[in-house]
Design a protein around this motif. Structure first.
Motif, mmCIF file in Angstrom:
data_model
loop_
_atom_site.group_PDB
_atom_site.id
_atom_site.type_symbol
_atom_site.label_atom_id
_atom_site.label_comp_id
_atom_site.label_asym_id
_atom_site.label_seq_id
_atom_site.Cartn_x
_atom_site.Cartn_y
_atom_site.Cartn_z
ATOM 1 N N LEU A 295 0.958 -1.325 -0.018
ATOM 2 C CA LEU A 295 -0.046 0.211 -0.040
ATOM 3 C C LEU A 295 0.992 1.316 -0.055
ATOM 4 C CD1 LEU A 295 -2.912 1.206 0.264
ATOM 5 C CD2 LEU A 295 -2.565 1.300 2.752
ATOM 6 N N HIS A 299 1.133 3.916 -2.963
ATOM 7 C CA HIS A 299 1.036 5.537 -2.834
ATOM 8 C C HIS A 299 2.145 6.166 -3.310
ATOM 9 C CE1 HIS A 299 -3.039 6.189 -0.896
ATOM 10 N NE2 HIS A 299 -2.929 4.867 -0.706
ATOM 11 N N ALA A 304 0.906 9.041 -5.785
ATOM 12 C CA ALA A 304 1.003 10.333 -5.839
ATOM 13 C C ALA A 304 1.003 11.193 -7.100
ATOM 14 C CB ALA A 304 2.556 10.360 -4.988
ATOM 15 N N PRO A 307 -3.591 9.589 -8.889
ATOM 16 C CA PRO A 307 -4.312 9.221 -7.734
ATOM 17 C C PRO A 307 -5.487 8.387 -8.107
ATOM 18 C CG PRO A 307 -4.260 11.689 -7.866
ATOM 19 C CD PRO A 307 -3.569 11.213 -9.010
ATOM 20 N N SER A 336 -8.248 -1.425 1.454
ATOM 21 C CA SER A 336 -7.475 0.091 1.486
ATOM 22 C C SER A 336 -7.685 0.994 0.655
ATOM 23 C CB SER A 336 -5.938 -0.214 1.848
ATOM 24 O OG SER A 336 -6.051 -0.803 3.024
ATOM 25 N N HIS A 339 -11.581 3.303 -3.689
ATOM 26 C CA HIS A 339 -12.027 4.280 -4.748
ATOM 27 C C HIS A 339 -11.551 3.832 -5.786
ATOM 28 C CE1 HIS A 339 -8.171 5.183 -3.074
ATOM 29 N NE2 HIS A 339 -8.341 6.283 -3.962
ATOM 30 N N LEU B 271 -3.124 6.649 5.003
ATOM 31 C CA LEU B 271 -3.370 6.222 3.533
ATOM 32 C C LEU B 271 -4.666 5.493 3.622
ATOM 33 C CD1 LEU B 271 -0.025 5.054 2.563
ATOM 34 C CD2 LEU B 271 -0.915 7.186 2.194
ATOM 35 N N LYS B 272 -4.816 4.718 4.641
ATOM 36 C CA LYS B 272 -6.300 3.888 4.816
ATOM 37 C C LYS B 272 -7.481 4.795 5.189
ATOM 38 C CE LYS B 272 -4.327 -0.401 6.081
ATOM 39 N NZ LYS B 272 -4.177 -1.541 6.948
ATOM 40 N N PRO B 275 -7.941 7.397 1.636
ATOM 41 C CA PRO B 275 -7.183 6.835 0.172
ATOM 42 C C PRO B 275 -7.400 7.983 -0.863
ATOM 43 C CG PRO B 275 -9.256 5.853 0.651
ATOM 44 C CD PRO B 275 -8.970 6.694 1.978
ATOM 45 N N ASN B 276 -8.412 8.795 -0.986
ATOM 46 C CA ASN B 276 -8.744 9.969 -1.856
ATOM 47 C C ASN B 276 -8.061 11.270 -1.576
ATOM 48 O OD1 ASN B 276 -10.448 10.149 0.146
ATOM 49 N ND2 ASN B 276 -12.089 10.504 -1.265
ATOM 50 N N PRO B 278 -4.559 12.545 -1.564
ATOM 51 C CA PRO B 278 -3.083 12.282 -1.492
ATOM 52 C C PRO B 278 -2.503 13.547 -0.968
ATOM 53 C CG PRO B 278 -4.159 12.584 -3.791
ATOM 54 C CD PRO B 278 -5.151 12.472 -2.806
ATOM 55 N N LEU B 279 -1.353 13.412 -0.132
ATOM 56 C CA LEU B 279 -0.504 14.483 0.337
ATOM 57 C C LEU B 279 0.167 15.256 -0.713
ATOM 58 C CD1 LEU B 279 0.538 12.405 3.561
ATOM 59 C CD2 LEU B 279 -0.870 14.287 3.508
ATOM 60 N N ARG B 281 3.102 17.046 -2.300
ATOM 61 C CA ARG B 281 4.511 16.946 -2.620
ATOM 62 C C ARG B 281 5.213 18.122 -2.009
ATOM 63 N NH1 ARG B 281 6.939 12.362 -5.562
ATOM 64 N NH2 ARG B 281 5.281 11.549 -6.783
#
Lengths: 433, 295
Positions: A295, A299, A304, A307, A336, A339, B271-272, B275-276, B278-279, B281
């Motif tokens: 996972l 990501h 990243a 998405p 996890s 989507h 992340l769990k 999940p939608n 995203p961090l 950058r």
């Protein structure tokens, strides 16, 4: 005749192995449909060599749903799989019920051997509890350590390394019928007191967990600093203190439930007794952390940037050569990522209920259609044979997340695929180039 | 661990304690974009350190409101026990007000300071071990709110963010904001030693996105929120120097204290849970911050 009460994975494997060693076997389970299926060679478990061994020794095997028939057996093994709850604690209720059913059917002088996963102290307490019961008169009680390895169970049952026998008094000779069964396998027999045998079972698993955790811990650092775990392994295997059979393959934490059960049991006992078990907690934390390697990798390396990537998954079983999905890394990853659109293929597992966003493909290549990343989460041998050119052609992206190293990094690179594997920095280097 | 109690329900109104602060201001903007009504309360309107704050808050807090508590006296206002006690009074008054006048949901913005410095990586279930009065304050407030809200059945979410960066931050702590400011204004970035320490840095927009998501999903539990990966202050300075013209000079100052410490977070639980989301950058976050600073 040797009896096996409780036709779990363990019971089935040991029934057949015993028949293969030339002894007559009666398998008992209250589920008559299961007995009927076994009678016809239809197995609820997947084990390499199981159908062949069964077919070869079929004439010495019979199955029944009538406990009274166990009265024909000199030795009866209790081979029920003790279930665990979500916290990996054993539920001993079904075993106690089975013991009650079996005990009333044993003949005088019979031997009752517990093969099930029981906590230290269980067998001694059981002996005390049974002693005043008239139906237990003349029945001798033993505990035998079994370490079933899914996917290699038949081979191990036919050629055990040793037998560890827990006794009320290890100074007393074993009953002759039990000795005959043990002798049929031609391996060392280690009699010891009940408690020692019960703790030996846990000790074996804890040593395995320590190897697994150490391997995973070092492999993770290898990924980060540009080392290659596979280059380190041969050096470790040649060290006599570590050994050629050590568990040195990095993995996604513990799975399957049995090792986890022993960790929970050990920690509970240590807690009760006040002995230090801090390392057990550390192993459990590490296992939970490693389980999500794919996972995190996905990501970092794919989501990243993209998405809403589509994902192909090869393998749903928790390990190869089984259709068990308990603690399966693939199902963990799928849950996890609710989507994302995901397409999974497994040669043995068909899910009855599909989690959100998941479709099941009929082939490995079909699963790759339009995928931005491929995750290989069960190391089925057949995944090694799939044409990578065809994989690359079907995929929309280039990332192959392959924790167990089913495919070779260099080969992936020749097809323009970025390969990410436990214990290797190769994919990370490629991604930077 | 964060648990979402609903799939999507917009709160009727969000009351923000610390509404004019760095987090509060960005949160207001995030809520306005989604047209979610909010009532920002700053220290000019409510002094949370005094007992009268309880009644003031009770009068304004409605059962349909969600409350975001992001107000604290930060270490630059004092590191002593007087500051600790003021901060605890603030926590006590907020907890008392919500206990008396329950609302639908509370989010408390705590801090990653509650964890001790040495163990890495820090997971969501790592036991807190506060090593400063500021950290002790956050942990105590968490406990105060947990005790009060569990009595009245109000879901509580505790977020423990790492150091946050973004425009509008009034603090000048060592890290992205200070480096960006000094790079633009003084054309220099000063590192302690060679800036070897590794840290995560959280972009304010990411924190606001999480708070807004949690308000809509009525989330509860405890979660770490941090930037996607830890980098050294030296690498951070070099990243900033690539974005600023004229290129700033990177200087090395004598290190304060001898030990180089690192901090890494295991963001699997994030992340769990999200999940939608995203961090951002780091380089993208720095670029956006610079652009906002230039406006």
């Amino acid at each position: 005749m040797i009896g096996f009460a409780g036709l779990s994975h363990l019971g089935i494997v040991y029934s057949i192995a015993t028949a293969a060693r030339g002894l007559q076997v009666l398998g008992y389970d209250p589920r008559s449909a299961l007995c009927g299926n076994l009678d016809q060679g239809r197995f609820p478990v997947l084990e390499p060599g199981l159908p062949e061994t069964f077919a070869k020794h079929r004439e010495r095997l019979s199955f029944t749903a009538d406990a009274k028939e166990l009265s024909r057996c000199a030795v009866v093994f209790l081979s029920l799989d003790v279930p665990t709850d979500a916290q990996n604690r054993s539920d001993l209720g079904p075993l106690s019920q089975l013991i009650g059913e079996v005990l009333g059917c044993l003949r005088p002088g019979a031997v009752m051997v517990i093969l099930c996963q029981v906590p230290p102290g269980f067998t001694r307490a059981l002996g005390r509890r049974l002693a005043p019961k008239p139906e237990a008169a003349g029945v001798s009680l033993f505990y035998q350590v079994e370490t079933l390895v899914f996917g290699n169970a038949i081979e191990r049952a036919l050629n055990p390394e040793r037998y560890i026998v827990g006794c009320a008094d290890p100074g007393e000779p074993l009953p002759s019928a039990y000795q005959q069964w043990l002798a049929a396998f031609g391996c060392p027999v280690l009699p010891m007191r009940y408690e020692s045998a019960e703790l030996t079972k846990i000790a074996i698993n804890l040593f395995l967990v320590s190897s697994v955790t150490t391997t995973n811990t070092i492999a993770e650092l290898a990924e980060r600093i540009g080392a290659e775990w596979s280059e380190i392994v041969p050096a470790l295997r040649l060290d006599r203190r570590i050994g050629s059979h050590a568990y040195l393959a990095p993995g996604l934490g513990l799975a399957g439930g049995n090792l986890e059960r022993d960790l929970v049991t050990f920690r509970r006992l240590a807690d009760e007794c006040g002995s230090d078990a801090g390392v057990i907690t550390a192993w459990m934390v590490n296992s939970a952390y490693r389980r999500d390697w794919a996972l995190r990798c996905l990501h970092k390396e794919v989501l990243a940037e993209q998405p809403n990537a589509n994902l192909a998954i090869w393998g749903l079983a928790y390990k190869a050569h089984t259709h068990s999905t308990r603690n399966s890394p693939a199902l963990g990853l799928i849950e996890s990522l609710p989507h994302l659109e995901k397409r999974a293929y497994d040669p043995q597992v068909r899910l009855a209920e599909l989690p959100p966003g998941l479709a099941q493909a009929d082939s490995a290549l079909e699963a790759c259609e339009g995928a931005h990343a491929l995750a290989i989460l069960t190391p089925w041998p057949q995944f090694r044979q799939i044409d990578l050119a065809a994989v690359r052609h079907r995929m929309a992206g280039r990332a192959v997340i392959d924790p167990f190293g089913v495919r070779d990094s260099a080969e992936c690179a020749t097809f323009g695929l970025r390969h990410f594997r436990l214990g290797s920095a190769s994919g990370h280097h490629l991604s930077e180039s | 661990m964060i648990q979402h109690l609903s799939s999507s329900t917009r709160p009727e109104r969000v009351v923000i304690l610390g509404g004019s602060g760095f987090v509060g201001s960005w949160l207001q903007e995030g809520l306005r974009r989604l047209e979610i009504d909010c009532l920002p309360l700053s220290s000019a309107q409510i002094d949370l350190t005094v007992p009268a704050a309880v009644g003031f808050l009770q009068e304004r807090l409605r059962p349909v409101d969600a409350l975001v508590f992001c107000s604290a006296l930060t270490p630059d206002k004092g590191r002593d026990s007087t500051t600790l006690m003021k901060n605890l009074c603030m926590g006590h008054h907020v907890a008392s007000a919500v206990e008396e006048s329950p609302c639908r949901h509370v989010i408390y913005i705590s801090s990653d300071a509650v964890y001790e410095e040495s163990p890495n990586p820090v997971h969501d279930d790592t036991a807190p071990a506060p090593s400063s009065l500021y950290a002790l304050m956050h942990l105590t407030r968490e406990k105060m709110l947990t005790a009060a809200l569990s009595k009245v059945g109000v879901p509580l979410l505790i977020l423990r963010p790492c150091a946050i960066y973004g425009s509008g931050d009034t603090h000048n702590s060592y890290g992205p904001n200070r480096f960006l400011r000094s790079a633009r204004e003084d054309r220099r970035i000063a590192l302690f030693g060679d800036g070897e320490e590794r840290r995560h840095h959280l972009f304010i927009r990411d924190l606001v996105a999480v708070i807004v998501e949690c308000l809509q999903r009525r989330s509860q539990g405890i979660g770490i929120i941090a930037g996607s990966e830890a980098i050294t202050f030296g690498d951070l300075a070099r990243s900033i120097s690539r974005l600023v013209q004229p290129v700033p000079r990177i200087e090395s100052l004598p290190r304060q204290g001898g030990v180089i410490t690192h901090r890494h977070y295991d963001l699997t639980a994030y992340l769990k849970a999200f999940p939608n989301l995203p961090l951002t950058r780091l380089e993208d976050g720095l670029r956006q911050t610079l652009a906002n600073m230039a406006q």
